[in-house]
Write a protein that holds these residues in place. Structure first.
Motif, PDB file in Angstrom:
ATOM      1  N   UNK A   1      34.501  43.430  11.143  1.00 35.80           N
ATOM      2  CA  UNK A   1      33.816  43.880   9.932  1.00 35.80           C
ATOM      3  C   UNK A   1      33.932  42.853   8.792  1.00 35.80           C
ATOM      4  N   UNK A   2      34.567  41.695   9.099  1.00 42.26           N
ATOM      5  CA  UNK A   2      34.761  40.608   8.119  1.00 42.26           C
ATOM      6  C   UNK A   2      35.475  41.103   6.864  1.00 42.26           C
ATOM      7  N   UNK A   3      36.506  41.916   7.068  1.00 43.34           N
ATOM      8  CA  UNK A   3      37.306  42.442   5.958  1.00 43.34           C
ATOM      9  C   UNK A   3      38.432  41.476   5.594  1.00 43.34           C
ATOM     10  N   UNK A   4      38.064  40.242   5.353  1.00 48.03           N
ATOM     11  CA  UNK A   4      39.027  39.225   4.929  1.00 48.03           C
ATOM     12  C   UNK A   4      38.310  38.252   4.018  1.00 48.03           C
ATOM     13  N   UNK A   5      39.107  37.469   3.318  1.00 48.61           N
ATOM     14  CA  UNK A   5      38.578  36.428   2.459  1.00 48.61           C
ATOM     15  C   UNK A   5      39.005  35.085   3.017  1.00 48.61           C
ATOM     16  N   UNK A   6      38.045  34.230   3.279  1.00 54.95           N
ATOM     17  CA  UNK A   6      38.327  32.871   3.736  1.00 54.95           C
ATOM     18  C   UNK A   6      38.513  32.027   2.480  1.00 54.95           C
ATOM     19  N   UNK A   7      39.776  31.813   2.086  1.00 61.02           N
ATOM     20  CA  UNK A   7      40.052  31.143   0.808  1.00 61.02           C
ATOM     21  C   UNK A   7      39.618  29.683   0.793  1.00 61.02           C
ATOM     22  N   UNK A   8      39.329  29.110   1.955  1.00 64.24           N
ATOM     23  CA  UNK A   8      38.863  27.722   1.983  1.00 64.24           C
ATOM     24  C   UNK A   8      37.374  27.618   1.671  1.00 64.24           C
ATOM     25  N   UNK A   9      36.618  28.693   1.926  1.00 66.11           N
ATOM     26  CA  UNK A   9      35.173  28.559   1.768  1.00 66.11           C
ATOM     27  C   UNK A   9      34.511  29.684   0.969  1.00 66.11           C
ATOM     28  N   UNK A  10      35.300  30.598   0.384  1.00 65.66           N
ATOM     29  CA  UNK A  10      34.646  31.649  -0.390  1.00 65.66           C
ATOM     30  C   UNK A  10      34.055  31.072  -1.671  1.00 65.66           C
ATOM     31  N   UNK A  11      33.049  31.750  -2.194  1.00 69.66           N
ATOM     32  CA  UNK A  11      32.382  31.268  -3.402  1.00 69.66           C
ATOM     33  C   UNK A  11      32.825  32.103  -4.591  1.00 69.66           C
ATOM     34  N   UNK A  12      33.095  31.388  -5.672  1.00 66.57           N
ATOM     35  CA  UNK A  12      33.584  32.008  -6.905  1.00 66.57           C
ATOM     36  C   UNK A  12      32.723  31.571  -8.073  1.00 66.57           C
ATOM     37  N   UNK A  13      32.748  32.359  -9.102  1.00 63.44           N
ATOM     38  CA  UNK A  13      32.117  31.988 -10.368  1.00 63.44           C
ATOM     39  C   UNK A  13      33.171  32.163 -11.453  1.00 63.44           C
ATOM     40  N   UNK A  14      33.301  31.154 -12.303  1.00 64.37           N
ATOM     41  CA  UNK A  14      34.227  31.230 -13.425  1.00 64.37           C
ATOM     42  C   UNK A  14      33.674  32.250 -14.418  1.00 64.37           C
ATOM     43  N   UNK A  15      34.497  33.214 -14.775  1.00 62.99           N
ATOM     44  CA  UNK A  15      34.089  34.253 -15.712  1.00 62.99           C
ATOM     45  C   UNK A  15      33.958  33.758 -17.141  1.00 62.99           C
ATOM     46  N   UNK A  16      34.455  32.567 -17.426  1.00 67.62           N
ATOM     47  CA  UNK A  16      34.385  32.012 -18.780  1.00 67.62           C
ATOM     48  C   UNK A  16      33.150  31.130 -18.940  1.00 67.62           C
TER      49      UNK A  16
END
Length: 175
Positions: A133-148
């Motif tokens: 179910x892909x209930x994990x986060x791949x910290x090497x390739x996940x995408x983030x947006x800076x909230x600031x």
């Protein structure tokens, strides 16, 4: 800075050396007692010894199980954790559907064959289902947006570099 005497690790600086901890013992004790810091494999190893129990940590992304405390000790109990790439959560077995949480079993006896019996297969099946179910986060390739500043980032390394360069620490995952 907290005294190392307030820290289990500080009570045995010859065992918990800089080589083991990745930093001097006193510095580690101050670091780990900061509620904003998170632990990992080193801390699971230390906790296994502190509590006198094996700790089985299942990684959802790889379905690998790392077992802490089994090599030099003959512990008679095991607890299980599940790791989603960001957090560890305790695994518990409920005696029946809808049972109150206080009836959950979280400590399992280790048998003479060093297993905990059918519970191990149940845990692995749960982990494999979470992986499907892909209930994990791949910290090497996940995408983030800076909230600031709203800049897009890929992976933990970029997020850490951005935080160090700007002081921004408010990130949201997005797809």
């Amino acid at each position: 800075m907290q005294s190392s005497s307030n820290c289990f690790v500080g009570s045995d600086p010859e065992k918990y050396t800089e080589a083991f901890l990745g930093k001097p013992n006193d510095e580690y004790c101050a670091w780990i007692q900061d509620s904003d810091k998170w632990g990992g494999a080193i801390e699971l190893s230390i906790l296994a010894e502190f509590y006198g129990r094996e700790i089985a940590a299942y990684d959802i992304q790889t379905t690998r199980c790392d077992l802490y405390g089994q090599q030099t000790k003959n512990y008679h109990e095991r607890v299980m954790l599940i790791y989603d790439g960001l957090h560890y959560d305790a695994l518990a077995m409920s005696p029946y559907d809808g049972a109150p949480e206080e009836f959950d079993q979280t400590i399992f006896p280790v048998r003479s064959d060093r297993s905990i019996g059918p519970v191990e297969n149940l845990a692995l099946n749960l982990v494999k289902d979470a992986q499907r179910r892909r209930n994990y986060t791949d910290v090497a390739s996940f995408t983030l947006r800076c909230g600031v500043c709203q800049i897009g980032l890929v992976g933990q390394q970029e997020a850490v570099a951005h935080a160090q360069a700007t002081g921004h620490v408010n990130f949201q995952e997005y797809r």
